[in-house]
Design an enzyme around this catalytic site. Structure first.
Site, mmCIF file in Angstrom:
data_model
loop_
_atom_site.group_PDB
_atom_site.id
_atom_site.type_symbol
_atom_site.label_atom_id
_atom_site.label_comp_id
_atom_site.label_asym_id
_atom_site.label_seq_id
_atom_site.Cartn_x
_atom_site.Cartn_y
_atom_site.Cartn_z
ATOM 1 C CG ASP A 1 8.116 18.064 51.819
ATOM 2 O OD1 ASP A 1 7.579 19.178 51.668
ATOM 3 O OD2 ASP A 1 8.108 17.462 52.902
ATOM 4 N N GLY B 1 8.201 17.715 44.537
ATOM 5 C CA GLY B 1 7.779 18.515 43.389
ATOM 6 C C GLY B 1 7.635 19.996 43.685
ATOM 7 C CE1 TYR C 1 8.398 15.157 60.387
ATOM 8 C CE2 TYR C 1 6.743 16.732 59.689
ATOM 9 C CZ TYR C 1 7.102 15.641 60.425
ATOM 10 O OH TYR C 1 6.171 14.999 61.200
ATOM 11 C CG HIS D 1 5.505 12.230 56.833
ATOM 12 N ND1 HIS D 1 6.167 13.427 56.769
ATOM 13 C CD2 HIS D 1 5.006 12.137 58.083
ATOM 14 C CE1 HIS D 1 6.073 14.037 57.943
ATOM 15 N NE2 HIS D 1 5.382 13.283 58.765
ATOM 16 C CG ASP E 1 13.495 1.950 34.207
ATOM 17 O OD1 ASP E 1 13.149 0.787 33.865
ATOM 18 O OD2 ASP E 1 13.893 2.804 33.392
#
Ligand code: NI
Length: 638
Positions: free
Chosen positions: A297, A299, A381, A434, A441
């Site tokens: 969902d 990419g 969804y 899911h 980072d």
């Protein structure tokens, strides 16, 4: 030269890309290259400046704005990655990428619906089922996956499944057209194949969830009003948010949605960048209608691109600040999603409390949190992403899953079988997962950090353990990327600890934050050799750690759509780079294995997943001793 000498209006190198910057970048590209009229812009985003550039920058300094665009020139598998300097008004990179697919283009997905509805074989397959009112047929184009079908080589594909509405505002998902799949070439706007696995009657019970269909309503819910008579405690300056010692800058990405930058507490940096980079929904049903389903969902569709505007008092309650998101349309024009991001404060119960039993004096302080959220609607969804910042230094991501199950129709009298559950009369919901992949980072008081796995270790019975009760914390340094492919273990209370050994707290300990798995943490159940197992390799582990590389952006790689597999975290970490006292990126994967319930129908009550980041020696003691006693008129001790 200062930024005022150029055409660059942004006040910070991480300011959100503006509509005029998007238009300028696209105009520079079009002036330099003849794209024709059919080219689509898959994305137009800010190329984020490096940490070195950001670190060297001071307010008032000149800076460039580099815009990264992905162009789809035509139906073949050939993409253009372009970079544009807005300062020099030049295209500075122009790379042709062969064999990869961009995220599904909305323009092409809409065409797929119209073209399929006009296809005679499709119309005939509907007629065999007694469906003649084509206007009320709902077609959902799905990402195709990658299964090596010869007819699909070299194409950008969707698989279209169908539902029937009784009228335009009906819930079509309650009436799946079982057995019918259309394989569609998105780039060429043509049906490849209409596949009919056989007729199953359309379920007859409606699945409407609007209030008008559910009367009488509860009449005993009294109003709750959130009142902040002096306004909220946060401040907003452009895309910089400050609240209760916290500072964070936000942007909005077409794939990741909300992105948090430069998260700091009291001016001390914690995270350079945090986002959800990918998610996959693999289905566990081997049948022909569901076995191929594994939507990425982020990419394939884009959590940012599928974000819908929020409504005051409905999606968020209280003193709300909304941020608009500006993306690029596929024709390269600015596309503003108004009220895409919601920010507000929430009371969160007690922060700490103690009653001195000798004196009877009670000290209690209230907790509150800053909530920054957005909601993405990906087909059936909904995914709500809620980042919480707490007074005590905790950072939490909570994902709320709701919306409508992806279902099929059951032959009347037959059961759901082993791979799904019956959620309504003759409606079957296949088991699925899911699985989310966050990218954290860390810059914990500097870019160079290290990661330990910390867990409870039971001490063997013996002279050192006279009561046979002893356990200690086992701390294992993760030295290289292959050591850092780790899974959760609730039996040992396993957590991961991000440390900066060169910055010590007042007790002489390295400052640290813990990553705590607070909710469900499944890994991929599909076989590692399966197509989705290869394509969503990130979901095989909960934790990955990488040495920072700017181009390693999303857990399944840059081109997840129809990718044959092997890209993303498994490929990058195969290099087995050192991850000690260097710029590290922590990737945490979490989610839900969904065995649907009748209560999930016709619209799912929210289910939750996520994780918690908690200071662990970042402070010398409880950092919220300085909270004032509650000023509320409802709180007094006499
Ligand atoms: Ni689900």
């Amino acid at each position: 030269m200062t930024s005022r000498d150029t055409d660059i209006a942004a006040d910070h190198p991480l300011a959100m890309l503006s509509g005029s910057e998007i238009s300028a970048a696209v105009a520079i590209i079009r002036a330099a290259h003849d794209l024709g009229t059919n080219a689509l812009f898959s994305h137009v985003v800010l190329e984020e400046p490096s940490k070195a550039e950001l670190g060297a920058w001071n307010p008032g300094d000149a800076f460039d704005r580099v815009v990264r665009a992905l162009i789809i020139p035509g139906p073949e598998l050939s993409l253009i990655e372009a970079k544009v300097s807005l300062r020099t008004q030049r295209v500075i990179d122009w790379t042709i990428v062969q064999g990869m697919r961009p995220a599904l283009a909305m323009h092409e997905a809409a065409n797929a619906i119209y073209t399929t509805k006009a296809h005679p074989e499709y119309v005939a397959a509907l007629a065999k089922r007694g469906i003649v009112d084509i206007d009320n047929v709902q077609i959902d184009p799905w990402p195709a996956g990658s299964f090596g079908y010869a007819a699909e080589a070299g194409r950008r594909i969707a698989r279209c499944i169908s539902f029937v509405r009784e009228f335009p505002t009906d819930n079509g998902y309650a009436r799946p057209v079982e057995g019918l799949i259309v394989h569609f070439d998105l780039g060429r706007n043509e049906v490849i194949e209409v596949i009919d696995h056989g007729i199953v009657p359309i379920p007859q019970t409606h699945g409407r969830y609007g209030a008008e269909d559910h009367q009488p309503w509860r009449a005993d819910l009294k109003p709750i009003e959130i009142s902040q008579p002096d306004g909220p405690s946060f401040a907003v300056d452009g895309n910089l948010i400050t609240w209760q010692k916290w500072s964070v800058r936000i942007t909005f990405d077409p794939y990741e949605g909300l992105v948090l930058h430069q998260i700091a507490y009291d001016g001390r940096s914690i995270l350079h960048r945090a986002s959800v980079t990918e998610m996959v929904v693999p289905y566990g049903d081997p049948g022909e209608m569901h076995g191929w389903k594994n939507a990425f969902d982020a990419g394939e569709w884009g959590l940012g691109r599928m974000t819908q505007s929020l409504q005051l008092g409905c999606d968020c309650l209280g003193e709300i600040h909304y941020f608009d998101a500006t993306l690029a349309s596929e024709h390269g024009n600015p596309w503003v999603i108004s009220n895409a991001i919601c920010m507000h404060e929430e009371d969160f119960g007690i922060q700490w409390k103690h009653v001195d039993l000798m004196t009877g004096i009670s000290e209690v302080r209230r907790s509150r949190r800053l909530v920054v959220s957005f909601v993405s609607t990906v087909g059936n969804y909904e995914y709500g992403f809620y980042w919480y910042f707490y007074l005590d230094g905790n950072i939490q991501l909570e994902v709320k899953l709701t919306g409508i199950l992806s279902v099929g129709a059951l032959m009347p009298g037959s059961g759901p079988g082993e791979y799904g559950s019956e959620v309504a009369e003759n409606i079957y919901a296949p088991f699925h997962q899911h699985l989310f992949c966050s990218r954290l980072d860390f810059d914990l008081e500097g870019a160079d950090n290290r990661i330990y796995e910390v867990e409870a270790e039971v001490v063997p019975i013996g002279p050192d353990n006279p009561w046979s009760n002893a356990f200690r914390a086992r701390k294992t340094l993760l030295r290289r990327e292959l050591d850092a492919r780790r899974n959760t273990d609730s039996a040992t209370s396993r957590v991961w600890r991000v440390e900066n050994p060169s910055v010590l707290n007042g007790l002489g300990q390295p400052v640290a934050f813990k990553l705590i798995p607070t909710m469900s943490t499944p890994t991929m159940l599909a076989h590692p050799e399966s197509s989705v197992g290869q394509r969503a390799g990130f979901a095989r582990h909960n934790l990955w750690v990488t040495a920072f590389a700017a181009e390693e952006r999303r857990g399944a790689g840059e081109y997840a759509n129809q990718h044959a597999g092997g890209d993303g975290l498994p490929r990058w970490t195969a290099a087995n780079r050192e991850i000690v006292d260097t710029d590290v990126v922590v990737w945490y994967c979490f989610g839900i294995t969904h065995f649907p319930r009748p209560e999930d129908w016709p619209v799912m009550p929210v289910e939750y997943t996520g994780f918690l980041l908690q200071p662990a020696g970042f402070f010398d003691r409880n950092p919220v001793l300085d909270l004032p006693r509650s000023a509320s008129v409802h709180c007094h001790s006499d």
